[in-house]
Design a protein around this motif. Structure first.
Motif, PDB file in Angstrom:
ATOM      1  N   LYS A 162       0.845  -1.195   0.000  1.00 18.24           N
ATOM      2  CA  LYS A 162       0.000   0.000   0.000  1.00 18.24           C
ATOM      3  C   LYS A 162       0.883   1.249   0.000  1.00 18.24           C
ATOM      4  O   LYS A 162       1.944   1.264   0.623  1.00 18.24           O
ATOM      5  N   ASP A 163       0.425   2.278  -0.707  1.00 18.89           N
ATOM      6  CA  ASP A 163       1.153   3.550  -0.702  1.00 18.89           C
ATOM      7  C   ASP A 163       1.010   4.258   0.636  1.00 18.89           C
ATOM      8  O   ASP A 163       1.938   4.926   1.106  1.00 18.89           O
ATOM      9  N   LYS A 164      -0.173   4.119   1.240  1.00 16.53           N
ATOM     10  CA  LYS A 164      -0.433   4.766   2.518  1.00 16.53           C
ATOM     11  C   LYS A 164      -1.153   3.788   3.435  1.00 16.53           C
ATOM     12  O   LYS A 164      -1.873   2.900   2.977  1.00 16.53           O
ATOM     13  N   ILE A 165      -0.964   3.955   4.734  1.00 13.55           N
ATOM     14  CA  ILE A 165      -1.617   3.088   5.708  1.00 13.55           C
ATOM     15  C   ILE A 165      -2.408   3.927   6.715  1.00 13.55           C
ATOM     16  O   ILE A 165      -2.136   5.108   6.907  1.00 13.55           O
ATOM     17  N   THR A 166      -3.383   3.288   7.350  1.00 14.55           N
ATOM     18  CA  THR A 166      -4.109   3.909   8.454  1.00 14.55           C
ATOM     19  C   THR A 166      -3.413   3.525   9.749  1.00 14.55           C
ATOM     20  O   THR A 166      -3.123   2.349   9.981  1.00 14.55           O
TER      21      THR A 166
ATOM     22  N   LEU B 149       1.710  13.852  12.030  1.00 15.64           N
ATOM     23  CA  LEU B 149       1.960  15.284  11.886  1.00 15.64           C
ATOM     24  C   LEU B 149       3.257  15.537  11.115  1.00 15.64           C
ATOM     25  O   LEU B 149       3.347  16.460  10.315  1.00 15.64           O
ATOM     26  N   GLU B 150       4.255  14.705  11.361  1.00 17.69           N
ATOM     27  CA  GLU B 150       5.566  14.875  10.746  1.00 17.69           C
ATOM     28  C   GLU B 150       5.630  14.281   9.338  1.00 17.69           C
ATOM     29  O   GLU B 150       6.276  14.838   8.451  1.00 17.69           O
ATOM     30  N   TYR B 151       4.932  13.145   9.139  1.00 17.20           N
ATOM     31  CA  TYR B 151       5.035  12.432   7.857  1.00 17.20           C
ATOM     32  C   TYR B 151       3.655  12.094   7.295  1.00 17.20           C
ATOM     33  O   TYR B 151       3.315  10.918   7.103  1.00 17.20           O
TER      34      TYR B 151
END
Length: 219
Positions: A7-11, A27-29
């Motif tokens: 996955k490109d992004k995760i929860t 907040l940082e990434y």
């Protein structure tokens, strides 16, 4: 994790101290995450402890044992005696983490977890107290506070218990109200303390599935 899940992004979900770390991560990434879920949300440790003392003072009233435990909640220098008194107050007045018991066997859940080895379990038992004490006493710990940090670039979800005074749910609600995010939603579980994952796992899972469906629809 992104590579493993393809996955490109995760929860990201954080609980208790994990919310401190989790919020700082997103907040940082923000580019790595599609959403953040905080449960038992901690906002600022110092404010949280002041709020706890206020609540515990109301619980104790003129009860002698409660008042004696309150006297151990001194300002600063959070040591073993402090947290022992804190926990005894929650147990005495019915606000402890597992006041409602658990929906499942916690030991079995850890022991048979394929991603959690027996060696990991032993390390936690041996290091938990010292890890907390070392972290609390460090200058780095102060940087984790979320006070005044309200701008999130990803959707923000909170799941809190309305009887959670370990990480004060009222402070979490106030923080939630101040947050600026593309989307945000607060879930408040009734008659629930800090152990909402363990004591009401079915209701908690249903909320997670709702969040997952929302995420899926937004892709």
């Amino acid at each position: 994790m992104r590579e493993y899940l393809n996955k490109d992004k995760i929860t990201l979900l954080g609980h208790s101290w994990g919310t401190y770390y989790g919020c700082n991560l997103v907040l940082e990434y923000p580019e790595y995450y599609e959403a953040y879920i905080g449960t038992g949300q901690l906002v600022d440790f110092g404010e949280n402890e002041l709020a706890f003392k206020e609540a515990a003072t109301e619980w104790a009233g003129d009860d002698a044992e409660g008042m004696e435990l309150l006297s151990s909640l001194h300002d600063g220098g959070y040591d073993g005696a402090y947290f022992m008194a804190r926990n005894r107050l929650m147990v005495k007045y019915g606000y402890d983490m597992l006041v409602d018991g658990t929906d499942y066997n916690l030991f079995a859940a850890q022991y048979f977890n394929p991603y959690y080895s027996l060696a990991d379990f032993i390390k936690v038992l041996h290091a938990e107290g010292t890890v907390y004490d070392t972290f609390l006493a460090s200058e780095e710990f102060q940087k984790f506070s979320l006070a005044g940090r309200y701008k999130y670039q990803i959707p923000y979800f909170n799941i809190n218990g309305d009887q959670d005074y370990q990480t004060n749910y009222l402070l979490a609600q106030d923080y939630f109200d101040r947050i600026e995010a593309p989307y945000k939603k607060l879930y408040l579980m009734e008659d629930t303390t800090h152990g909402l994952l363990e004591s009401k796992s079915k209701a908690f899972s249903e909320i997670l599935h709702e969040v997952a469906k929302w995420n899926e629809a937004k892709r």
